[in-house]
Write a protein that holds these residues in place. Structure first.
Motif, mmCIF file in Angstrom:
data_model
loop_
_atom_site.group_PDB
_atom_site.id
_atom_site.type_symbol
_atom_site.label_atom_id
_atom_site.label_comp_id
_atom_site.label_asym_id
_atom_site.label_seq_id
_atom_site.Cartn_x
_atom_site.Cartn_y
_atom_site.Cartn_z
ATOM 1 N N THR A 71 -5.892 -3.251 1.982
ATOM 2 C CA THR A 71 -4.809 -3.821 2.771
ATOM 3 C C THR A 71 -5.037 -3.577 4.264
ATOM 4 O OG1 THR A 71 -3.474 -1.805 2.718
ATOM 5 C CG2 THR A 71 -3.217 -3.342 0.879
ATOM 6 N N LYS B 176 -3.456 -9.474 -4.425
ATOM 7 C CA LYS B 176 -2.778 -9.715 -3.153
ATOM 8 C C LYS B 176 -1.439 -10.419 -3.346
ATOM 9 C CE LYS B 176 -6.411 -11.629 -1.172
ATOM 10 N NZ LYS B 176 -7.276 -12.295 -0.159
ATOM 11 N N LEU C 10 1.007 -7.760 -4.327
ATOM 12 C CA LEU C 10 1.298 -6.839 -3.238
ATOM 13 C C LEU C 10 2.073 -7.509 -2.104
ATOM 14 C CD1 LEU C 10 -2.038 -4.823 -2.976
ATOM 15 C CD2 LEU C 10 0.076 -4.179 -4.149
ATOM 16 N N HIS D 181 3.928 -1.869 -1.839
ATOM 17 C CA HIS D 181 2.584 -1.340 -2.066
ATOM 18 C C HIS D 181 2.640 0.026 -2.744
ATOM 19 C CE1 HIS D 181 0.471 -3.901 1.286
ATOM 20 N NE2 HIS D 181 1.189 -4.624 0.447
ATOM 21 N N SER D 182 3.632 0.833 -2.381
ATOM 22 C CA SER D 182 3.720 2.191 -2.915
ATOM 23 C C SER D 182 3.974 2.221 -4.418
ATOM 24 C CB SER D 182 4.822 2.966 -2.192
ATOM 25 O OG SER D 182 6.078 2.310 -2.328
ATOM 26 N N LEU E 88 -0.155 1.386 -5.276
ATOM 27 C CA LEU E 88 -1.321 1.973 -4.625
ATOM 28 C C LEU E 88 -1.052 3.414 -4.190
ATOM 29 C CD1 LEU E 88 -2.435 -0.985 -2.304
ATOM 30 C CD2 LEU E 88 -3.179 -0.499 -4.647
ATOM 31 N N TYR F 270 -4.265 2.523 0.683
ATOM 32 C CA TYR F 270 -4.466 1.147 1.123
ATOM 33 C C TYR F 270 -5.396 0.371 0.203
ATOM 34 C CZ TYR F 270 -7.639 4.533 3.087
ATOM 35 O OH TYR F 270 -8.443 5.632 3.222
#
Length: 611
Positions: A534, A577, A580, A585-586, A589, A592
């Motif tokens: 990312t 993608k 996301l 994101h958390s 992932l 990143y």
């Protein structure tokens, strides 16, 4: 499993062991069931006391065990005396007294036994201790650790339990009682109240030790399958056992104890399984309080532990801990929340703030580091953290559900046609950042034969073919090689270890493929486009747009090369993608680029299957 670097790989509880744990006789233990002033008052509605909400998220664990044990740390002195009148650190002298309704809540939660051997047993005097016994008997709550008179202690100091084919002998002790000197507690009029363990440097030690030896002799005379000891011991707010705990633990085991479940320190302490003189033993020095009203000294961190006993051999198989964090809203009582529930239960996820999550993350690390000797975070969240004599064992990620569409995909078709599969890659394949969980683990159950993991953190294709790793990859006796490499070539931009252009990337990939075919001419291949990271990638030498552009160039070159030789090519990046771009994101992932050990590896696996 073939892996180049294993320092981040935790041992896995295999399916056979998990099945044994599931079928085992399960003993659950939690720490001090204590009520400070605020807990008592929060349970009062103006007319009655109700403590049931303290067990909202633990009741299912307590009631599901074959035998659940709690620590009833305080008297039921009745409403003629003030109930608990202090909180930690408020400057008032701590004196405990619980409403009778607390005993009801404990029974309703599913506890089969409580120990009343603790330093608050005489907080309401001898009458309070006797009333506690009376109320527990009236409510049909089984207990050990305090006694009505000398004859009662003589007959009841060893608790015999026969449950589901297992015979248990249980003993309980306390180091003392608040406000009473040891010699007073051992005097004729109080000697029956509880059972003692004391320091070796006091005059009464030898007599106490002899008394403990007699207890064990009596316990063994009943020929139990296991002897359990429940000691109230240790130094308050300390994470490591003191010398007195260690001495008595060793003494208990030498006398025949199989399971030692300690309490009192109000802090999490180590848990361990050991084989001593050919006999497997289980020790938990302290799980912390069941529920604390303070955060100082990590008081909001606690755990429940489970001991797994083989129903046939009657031997200890292993154990687990269930980490918990104590929380209270403005309305309602303090209650411990299993951290797994916090992160996976929709109701709790809507209640817990991101600010609180920072504390929860710390608590999980603290509990696992102290109790298991292995610091774990929420990227490897499990409902139970299993351990055996060698330490922590993680569980596999649950397999994906393969529908008709996924079953027709190129990747699933390839692994179904193969017998043994070797996964070649970098940290995402190695699981370097999430506790050793490779991206493909949710797919692994659908592979027919063996799985080999030829990966290492920080891998580039150039390092793969120029350093020692190539020989290990080539040696893997697989008929399908799944290669996901190139991400770090794009990110690092170091000529000595990276393929600096798409042409060099393919040239290096060709060397890897050719070397594998030399050793295994029938090998088949799946090549996965380099994973993209990312924006905000702290490692990448390139800014986001140039990095994505170069990643796409490498992917396009890989696709053309695969088509030319009829190898399977997968580009999972668009799928990843898209997800996301719409969700946090958390949730997926660890940083990143690296998927976490739950939703993250599931996302990456689905992306590969769907592309």
């Amino acid at each position: 499993m073939l892996a180049v670097h294993e320092e981040n790989i935790y041992r896995i509880v295999d399916s056979q062991t998990q099945a044994k744990y599931k079928d085992a006789f399960r003993i659950l233990f939690c720490g001090d069931l204590i009520l400070l002033e605020d807990q008592v008052k929060r349970a009062f509605d103006g007319k009655d006391y109700n403590f049931n909400d303290m067990f909202d998220f633990t009741r299912k664990y307590i009631s599901a065990a074959d035998f659940s044990i709690g620590v009833f740390e305080g008297p039921l002195g009745g409403d003629k005396q003030l109930y608990s009148n202090s909180n930690y650190g408020d400057g008032k002298r701590l004196r405990l007294n619980f409403p009778d309704e607390f005993a009801d809540a404990i029974k309703d939660a599913g506890f089969a036994l409580v120990t009343t051997a603790n330093n608050h047993v005489l907080d309401c005097g001898l009458d309070g201790a006797l009333r506690t016994i009376e109320v527990l008997n009236q409510k049909q709550i089984d207990f050990i650790g305090s006694y009505a008179n000398a004859e009662d202690k003589l007959n009841s100091r060893v608790k015999l339990i026969e449950k589901n084919g297992l015979k248990l002998a249980i003993l309980a002790y306390t180091y003392g009682a608040t406000g009473y000197k040891v010699e007073r507690l051992l005097s004729d009029d109080l000697a029956h109240v509880t059972s003692m363990i004391v320091r070796r440097d006091i005059p009464e030690f030898e007599n106490v030790l002899e008394s403990v030896k007699k207890d064990f002799a009596l316990a063994k005379s009943h020929k139990p399958d296991l002897i359990i000891v429940l000691p109230h011991w240790g130094t308050q707010f300390v994470d490591e056992p003191n010398d007195n705990q260690k001495f008595w633990r060793d003494t208990f085991i030498s006398l025949g104890a199989d399971i030692i479940l300690g309490d009192h320190t109000h802090s999490v302490q180590p848990a361990k399984i050991e084989t001593i003189d050919g006999r497997k033993t289980f020790t938990l020095y302290c799980p912390g309080n069941y529920c604390n009203v303070y955060r100082e000294h990590d008081g909001d961190a606690s755990l429940m532990t489970e001991v797994y006993i083989d129903r046939e051999t009657k031997k200890i198989l292993g154990g687990s801990i269930i980490p918990m964090w104590t929380r209270s809203t403005l309305e309602g009582n303090y209650r411990p929340l299993p951290i797994y529930e916090i992160l996976t239960n929709d109701k709790l996820r809507r209640e817990i703030s991101t600010f609180e999550l920072e504390r929860i993350s710390y608590v999980l690390k603290h509990i696992t580091r102290v109790a298991l000797g292995t610091e774990l975070n929420e990227t490897l969240i499990q409902e139970r953290y299993f351990f055996d004599a060698k330490g922590f064992q993680r569980v596999n990620v649950a397999p994906l559900t393969i529908d008709d569409e996924l079953a027709k995909g190129k990747f699933f078709t390839a692994i179904q046609a193969a017998q043994d599969v070797c996964f070649v890659g970098d940290s995402i394949t190695h699981g370097t950042k999430n506790g050793g969980v490779p991206w493909y683990e949710p797919i692994a159950p659908f592979i027919n034969g063996k799985i080999f993991n030829a990966s290492f953190g920080g891998a580039t294709i150039k390092r793969m073919i120029t350093e020692k790793f190539l020989s290990k990859i080539v040696a893997a006796p697989a008929d399908l090689f799944v290669v996901a490499i190139g991400t770090n070539d794009v990110r690092y931009r170091k000529p000595d270890i990276c393929a600096m252009t798409s042409e060099e990337y393919i040239a290096c990939m060709k060397i890897l493929r050719d070397e594998i075919l030399k050793n295994n001419p029938a090998a088949k291949f799946v090549f996965i486009a380099p994973w993209t990271s990312t924006d905000g990638d702290k490692i990448s030498a390139l800014k986001y747009r140039p990095k994505i552009k170069m990643n796409n160039e490498y992917s396009a070159a890989l696709k053309s090369w695969c088509e030319a030789q009829d190898d399977v090519f997968i580009d999972a990046n668009d799928y990843i993608k898209t997800r996301l771009n719409k969700f946090l994101h958390s949730d997926y992932l660890t940083d990143y680029i690296h998927p976490n050990a739950n939703a993250g590896v599931i996302l990456y696996s689905k992306a590969v299957l769907s592309s």
